[in-house]
Write a protein that holds these residues in place. Structure first.
Motif, short mmCIF file in Angstrom:
data_model
loop_
_atom_site.label_atom_id
_atom_site.label_comp_id
_atom_site.label_asym_id
_atom_site.label_seq_id
_atom_site.Cartn_x
_atom_site.Cartn_y
_atom_site.Cartn_z
N GLY A 124 9.34 35.46 14.34
CA GLY A 124 10.10 34.53 13.51
C GLY A 124 10.88 35.17 12.38
N ILE A 125 11.57 36.28 12.66
CA ILE A 125 12.44 36.89 11.65
C ILE A 125 13.87 36.37 11.89
CG2 ILE A 125 13.32 39.03 10.65
CD1 ILE A 125 10.93 40.49 11.79
N LEU A 126 14.39 35.62 10.95
CA LEU A 126 15.75 35.13 11.08
C LEU A 126 16.72 36.30 10.96
CD1 LEU A 126 15.53 31.88 8.90
CD2 LEU A 126 15.42 32.07 11.40
N LYS A 127 17.91 36.11 11.52
CA LYS A 127 18.88 37.19 11.61
C LYS A 127 19.17 37.83 10.24
CE LYS A 127 23.40 38.03 13.78
NZ LYS A 127 24.53 37.35 14.45
N LYS A 128 19.23 37.03 9.20
CA LYS A 128 19.54 37.55 7.86
C LYS A 128 18.43 38.47 7.33
CE LYS A 128 17.50 33.60 5.43
NZ LYS A 128 17.72 32.49 4.47
N ASN A 129 17.24 38.35 7.90
CA ASN A 129 16.11 39.15 7.43
C ASN A 129 15.78 40.33 8.35
OD1 ASN A 129 15.58 37.62 5.09
ND2 ASN A 129 14.46 36.10 6.30
N VAL A 130 16.58 40.54 9.39
CA VAL A 130 16.30 41.61 10.33
C VAL A 130 16.46 42.98 9.67
CG1 VAL A 130 17.17 42.77 12.40
CG2 VAL A 130 16.76 40.31 12.44
N LYS A 131 17.60 43.18 9.00
CA LYS A 131 17.80 44.48 8.36
C LYS A 131 16.77 44.72 7.25
CE LYS A 131 21.37 47.65 6.90
NZ LYS A 131 22.28 47.83 5.78
N PRO A 132 16.48 43.72 6.39
CA PRO A 132 15.41 43.92 5.40
C PRO A 132 14.07 44.30 6.02
CG PRO A 132 16.71 42.03 4.78
CD PRO A 132 17.21 42.47 6.13
N ALA A 133 13.79 43.81 7.24
CA ALA A 133 12.53 44.18 7.90
C ALA A 133 12.48 45.68 8.19
CB ALA A 133 12.36 43.38 9.20
N HIS A 134 13.57 46.21 8.76
CA HIS A 134 13.62 47.64 9.05
C HIS A 134 13.61 48.46 7.76
CE1 HIS A 134 14.28 47.39 13.43
NE2 HIS A 134 14.99 46.30 13.16
N GLU A 135 14.27 47.97 6.73
CA GLU A 135 14.28 48.68 5.45
C GLU A 135 12.89 48.72 4.84
OE1 GLU A 135 18.88 47.71 4.04
OE2 GLU A 135 17.27 46.32 3.54
N MET A 136 12.16 47.61 4.93
CA MET A 136 10.79 47.57 4.40
C MET A 136 9.90 48.58 5.12
SD MET A 136 7.51 46.44 5.35
CE MET A 136 7.84 45.24 6.64
N LEU A 137 10.01 48.63 6.46
CA LEU A 137 9.21 49.59 7.21
C LEU A 137 9.54 51.01 6.78
CD1 LEU A 137 9.31 48.08 10.83
CD2 LEU A 137 7.41 48.02 9.22
N HIS A 138 10.82 51.30 6.63
CA HIS A 138 11.26 52.63 6.24
C HIS A 138 10.70 53.03 4.87
CE1 HIS A 138 13.58 56.23 6.18
NE2 HIS A 138 14.44 55.83 5.25
N GLU A 139 10.69 52.09 3.96
CA GLU A 139 10.21 52.37 2.60
C GLU A 139 8.75 52.82 2.59
OE1 GLU A 139 10.98 48.82 0.42
OE2 GLU A 139 13.16 49.10 0.42
N VAL A 140 7.97 52.36 3.57
CA VAL A 140 6.55 52.73 3.60
C VAL A 140 6.24 53.74 4.70
CG1 VAL A 140 5.77 50.60 2.50
CG2 VAL A 140 5.94 50.70 5.01
N GLY A 141 7.29 54.36 5.25
CA GLY A 141 7.08 55.43 6.21
C GLY A 141 6.87 54.99 7.65
#
Length: 570
Positions: A124-141
């Motif tokens: 349930g990740i809306l399109k507007k939140n897709v890039k923030p999801a990948h960015e969040m993962l990247h921030e924590v390795g």
């Protein structure tokens, strides 16, 4: 070794459209970056719909409200499922806190789903939140690269909290294998992390410019636990230890469970033994298996594109010889190994490192706060105080790992208060389902939402026949694609239509035998009636410690599947 083979090394013919898509994708870039700016639809257009899978996502919609939205002349409520790459299933508590917050703030359902691929996914990740999801993962390795589509996916590793030193060595190899077999394209970093495009030509020395013919799954297995269900995977490294130290691996190739209803050219298959290799050859052999499948796998028919079909077509000996040639090695004979089970050790276990490990049973892997059972909050509270890590298991459970004796009481108190340590019977611990409805577009029948009450009814059958503390490894999958691993169960239900399943029996407890279809296209009451009859016989006629699946074979109730390519459908 025979050089003869029953079929061509390469299948000639018109390539599937997936091959065009990969060839034209500019090494998995497509127009995903531009599509992210398109606010007219909640989904991805054209080839991007499939290309995002290489970036760890599937486009889904809520099927519970699909018809209602169609009546309102609205497009389906598109949302993405994102699956993290987490080789070996180990995640730090800092990382856990970050994914918990994202699930709470930026997903429709607010849940974290542990999968039997030993990782977690967001639904349930809306399109507007897709890039923030990948960015969040990247921030924590972390990242979601190559957790779906035609690549080597998340590498599994036995979650063995007792053999801590051996487990650590095996886990390190799972990480090495994952990294070695990743796509080399910088598309992922460019799109999701805004990394600048490097002015060089992209190269994929292992996966090739059109990647693999189909998905590819790898495991590292530490006997005696087969908790990763190795026979569901293309390439498996079984750890061989000497004096408690890892010295090499037995290699098994060509497992897989996906079938298509009624298509006898599709079948589940257990992996074939290739031989033993010392540790120093591990990456070269892994690369050789992958490149052989890359070059010989069927690119004309995706339903026959996995490694298991390549082995059956060219012959195990021919495939094995090619791996030896490419890796520059000769396999030694298989070293002895034995499996005694595949379930997780629920509760506290002390490792040889004098640390404690708490395995929490998470039914269906769904982490959410329920009335009276705030599972998600409880895990968050543990993550705030635990200085070790979490280990996700291939049975959809979670291990609070590396707990000093001084911290046990505090962690247990939180776990009990939040419903994470509720007592469950062995039958529930040994049952599992895929997600299915409402989010999976392939689902034909319920699985995750069906399982809890179904298990309760199976428990009642066991109680009726005076075997309440016994268990039958039970799996439910909403379609025949194999995600719930029903075709390695003692009782496997494969969704056929809403409320209807094919009932398979005759697998075994350690996951080394394919069950055969016993009854087709039946309802839950019919399934339970069959189970009632069979358990009645098992309880009276079984031999000492004889599992349900073994009993059904010995008693002649079902024939064992000895050669699935030729007799699975008979």
């Amino acid at each position: 070794m025979s050089e003869k083979h029953p079929g061509p090394l390469v299948v000639e013919g018109k390539l599937s459209d997936a091959e065009r898509l990969k060839r034209e994708s500019n090494y998995l870039r497509g127009t995903i970056k531009e599509d992210l700016q398109d606010g007219l639809t909640g989904g991805f257009r054209g080839d991007n719909f499939l290309l995002i899978r290489f970036h760890g996502m599937y486009q889904q919609d809520d099927r519970d409200i699909r018809a209602e939205r169609a009546e309102q002349k609205l497009e389906p409520r598109h949302a993405m499922m994102l699956r993290c790459r987490l080789p070996g299933g180990i995640i730090t508590t800092e990382q856990w806190r970050a994914i918990d917050k994202f699930a709470e703030d930026k997903t429709i359902y607010g849940s974290i789903r542990l999968t039997n691929r030993q990782t977690f996914q967001f639904h349930g990740i809306l399109k507007k939140n897709v890039k923030p999801a990948h960015e969040m993962l990247h921030e924590v390795g972390l990242d979601a690269l190559a957790t779906a589509n035609d690549v080597n996916r998340n590498v599994l590793c036995t979650s063995n909290p007792v053999e801590s030193e051996l487990h650590q060595e095996a886990y390190e190899w799972a990480k090495k294998l994952s990294e070695h077999l990743l796509p080399r394209t910088r598309a992922y970093a460019e799109i999701w992390w805004d990394k600048e495009k490097v002015a060089t030509t992209d190269e994929e020395p292992i996966l090739g410019e059109t990647y693999l013919p189909r998905k590819f799954k790898t495991t590292v297995v530490v006997p005696p636990q087969n908790d990763v269900d190795l026979h569901a995977n293309d390439m498996n490294f079984i750890a061989i230890a000497k004096d408690g130290k890892l010295v090499g691996f037995n290699l098994l190739v060509g497992g897989g469970l996906s079938i298509e209803h009624g298509n006898k050219a599709t079948y589940a298959r257990t992996a074939s033994e290739f031989g033993y290799i010392p540790l120093e050859h591990t990456l070269a052999v892994a690369e050789a298996v992958v490149t052989t499948q890359r070059d010989w796998g069927n690119r004309t028919d995706r339903k026959n594109a996995k490694t298991k079909y390549t082995l059956e077509r060219v012959g195990v000996d021919v495939f094995k010889a090619e791996v030896e040639r490419r890796a520059g090695i000769t396999f030694e004979p298989i070293r002895p190994y034995e499996f005694t089970g595949r379930g997780d050790r629920i509760g506290w276990v002390k490792g040889i490192d004098d640390k404690w490990h708490l395995t929490l049973f998470i039914e269906n892997g769904r982490i959410l706060d329920y009335p009276g059972r705030p599972l998600k909050t409880g895990l968050m509270e543990i993550a705030k105080i635990h200085k070790g890590d979490f280990r996700l298991t291939a049975n959809q459970n979670l291990i609070v790992a590396g707990v000093p004796a001084s911290e046990k009481a505090a962690i247990e108190k939180i776990a009990k208060e939040s419903g994470l340590m509720n007592a469950v019977k062995p039958q529930r611990e040994n049952s599992m389902a895929c997600v299915a409805f409402p989010t999976c577009p392939l689902a034909m029948a319920e699985a995750e939402r069906f399982l809890p009450q179904f298990v309760t009814k199976v428990e009642e059958v066991l109680e009726k026949h005076n075997v309440p503390d016994e268990h039958i490894v039970t799996r439910v999958t909403g379609c025949p694609n194999g995600c719930g691993r029903a075709l390695l169960a003692e009782i496997g239900l494969v969704g056929k239509a809403p409320g209807r399943y094919n009932l398979h029996i005759g697998g075994n407890r350690i996951g080394t035998r394919i069950p055969r279809m016993y009854r087709e296209n039946i309802t839950e009451p019919e399934i339970l009636a069959s189970i009632d009859e069979l358990v009645g016989r098992w309880s009276k006629e079984r031999e000492a410690d004889e599992g349900f699946g073994d009993f059904t074979i010995r008693a002649g109730i079902i024939r064992p599947v000895l050669d699935p390519a030729r007799d699975l459908w008979d």
